[in-house]
Design a protein around this motif. Structure first.
Motif, mmCIF file in Angstrom:
data_model
loop_
_atom_site.group_PDB
_atom_site.id
_atom_site.type_symbol
_atom_site.label_atom_id
_atom_site.label_comp_id
_atom_site.label_asym_id
_atom_site.label_seq_id
_atom_site.Cartn_x
_atom_site.Cartn_y
_atom_site.Cartn_z
ATOM 1 N N ASP A 1 0.860 -1.265 -0.031
ATOM 2 C CA ASP A 1 0.193 0.042 0.027
ATOM 3 C C ASP A 1 0.825 1.251 -0.004
ATOM 4 O O ASP A 1 0.470 2.270 -0.475
ATOM 5 N N ALA B 1 1.495 1.885 -3.551
ATOM 6 C CA ALA B 1 -0.073 2.599 -4.128
ATOM 7 C C ALA B 1 -0.157 3.968 -3.828
ATOM 8 O O ALA B 1 -0.690 4.651 -4.764
ATOM 9 N N GLU B 2 0.208 4.313 -2.554
ATOM 10 C CA GLU B 2 0.023 5.677 -2.065
ATOM 11 C C GLU B 2 1.057 6.535 -2.811
ATOM 12 O O GLU B 2 0.849 7.786 -3.263
ATOM 13 N N LEU C 1 1.670 4.860 -7.460
ATOM 14 C CA LEU C 1 0.789 4.814 -8.441
ATOM 15 C C LEU C 1 0.009 5.945 -8.880
ATOM 16 O O LEU C 1 -0.198 5.935 -9.919
ATOM 17 N N TYR D 1 -5.101 -3.221 -9.037
ATOM 18 C CA TYR D 1 -3.978 -2.930 -7.905
ATOM 19 C C TYR D 1 -4.289 -4.127 -6.856
ATOM 20 O O TYR D 1 -5.409 -3.951 -6.211
ATOM 21 N N ARG D 2 -3.523 -4.843 -6.380
ATOM 22 C CA ARG D 2 -3.583 -5.636 -5.314
ATOM 23 C C ARG D 2 -2.355 -5.616 -4.203
ATOM 24 O O ARG D 2 -1.321 -5.176 -4.728
ATOM 25 N N THR D 3 -2.575 -6.140 -3.184
ATOM 26 C CA THR D 3 -1.474 -6.039 -2.186
ATOM 27 C C THR D 3 -0.854 -7.269 -2.388
ATOM 28 O O THR D 3 -1.413 -8.416 -2.233
#
Length: 314
Positions: free
Chosen positions: A106, A109-110, A113, A131-133
């Motif tokens: 994440d 992602a933050e 992304l 998007y996956r963790t």
């Protein structure tokens, strides 16, 4: 199917097409870089395969049989399609309409992304991202195609994976800025084991090397909370005295954004390597190559990236 027809090769088809075009054995042999005797044997083989004379002698030259005349257009199409198979795949990001599944933490992602999505909007508006963790050990999802690309931490790439190293770093201990350990220049093993820990499970294996080190000495740390997200871990350590072990470049960034500080570990030395990885079945995919290179570039260009090298071929 006629067994002789089934034995025809691409070379036979190319020779037949040239013969039918030129209607001359010596000229066709010269164009094909062959000899007349070899081409004559090939013609005899193809006559058997098609059960037709194909080239009919007339005077000092040849004319096409009716069957041969009907073969010209299909032969041109087949040979063009075979040639297209031989050519390298051409990829135009602006025309791509593919969905890619990207797996990471994440934190990625933050911080990365949004940069990636912004670039896609400009260069490849038809591309979409799921998007996956990423969780440690999910390599079978790369093999199955459920995940196209992952960024993660490991020392060596598992079998059947290709990867590119994004960079390397060391692990440090992150804590709230008023923590009692904040007065230490670095943390000893006693310091580390004396406090509770939050463990971040998402995004790759960040700290199991510490547990292995402690286990060899008959020790362990107290993990009071395990979560997949950096964001949840940060909120917890901001309001408690728990510790969390993270890569140094992430600790530096989080300390700028939150009331946190970090300290190096004096009792264990370990280099963490960050990778972008994909399964070997996608190694030669032109659109996948474009995506993984783009992810690598976005990482390197962002202030959150660290400079690294290569592993396997990109």
């Amino acid at each position: 199917m006629n067994p002789i027809f089934a034995s025809l090769s691409i070379a036979h088809l190319r020779a037949l097409h040239t013969l039918l075009q030129l209607q001359n054995l010596s000229h066709a042999a010269e164009r094909l870089g062959s000899s007349q005797s070899v081409l004559s044997r090939q013609l005899a083989h193809m006559r058997e395969a098609f059960d037709d004379p194909l080239l009919v002698r007339q005077g000092r030259g040849y004319v096409l049989s009716e069957r041969a005349a009907s073969l010209l257009a299909p032969l041109e199409q087949v040979l063009a399609e075979l040639e297209a198979l031989r050519q390298p795949e051409v990829f135009d990001p602006a025309r791509c309409e593919r969905r890619f599944c990207l797996a990471a933490s994440d934190y990625i992602a933050e911080h990365m992304l949004p940069l990636l999505v912004s670039t896609l909007e400009r260069e490849a508006p038809g591309v979409s991202i799921e998007y996956r963790t990423w969780q440690p050990g999910q390599y079978e999802l790369l093999a199955s195609g459920a995940i196209d690309l992952a960024t993660t931490l490991f020392d060596e790439a598992p079998a059947n994976l290709h990867g590119r190293m994004l960079g390397e770093d060391r692990a440090v201990c992150l804590m709230q800025h008023q923590h009692p350990l904040a007065s230490q220049a670095e943390l000893t093993q006693a310091h580390y084991c004396a406090w509770k820990h939050v463990r971040i499970s998402g995004g790759g294996d960040k700290d199991s090397f510490i547990d292995r080190h402690l286990r060899e000495q008959g020790l362990s740390r107290r993990i009071s909370l395990q979560v997949p997200f950096y964001s949840a871990a940060v909120q917890v350590i901001c309001s408690s005295q728990a510790l969390v072990t993270v890569p140094e470049h992430i600790a530096r960034q989080l300390s700028r954004l939150h009331p946190l500080t970090w300290r190096p570990l004096a009792f264990v030395q370990h280099t963490q390597r960050y990778w972008v990885v994909w399964h070997q079945r996608l190694q030669n995919s032109a659109d996948h190559r474009w995506l993984r290179n783009l992810v690598f570039e976005q990482w390197q260009q962002s202030q959150f990236g660290v400079h690294g090298g290569h592993a396997h071929s990109p």
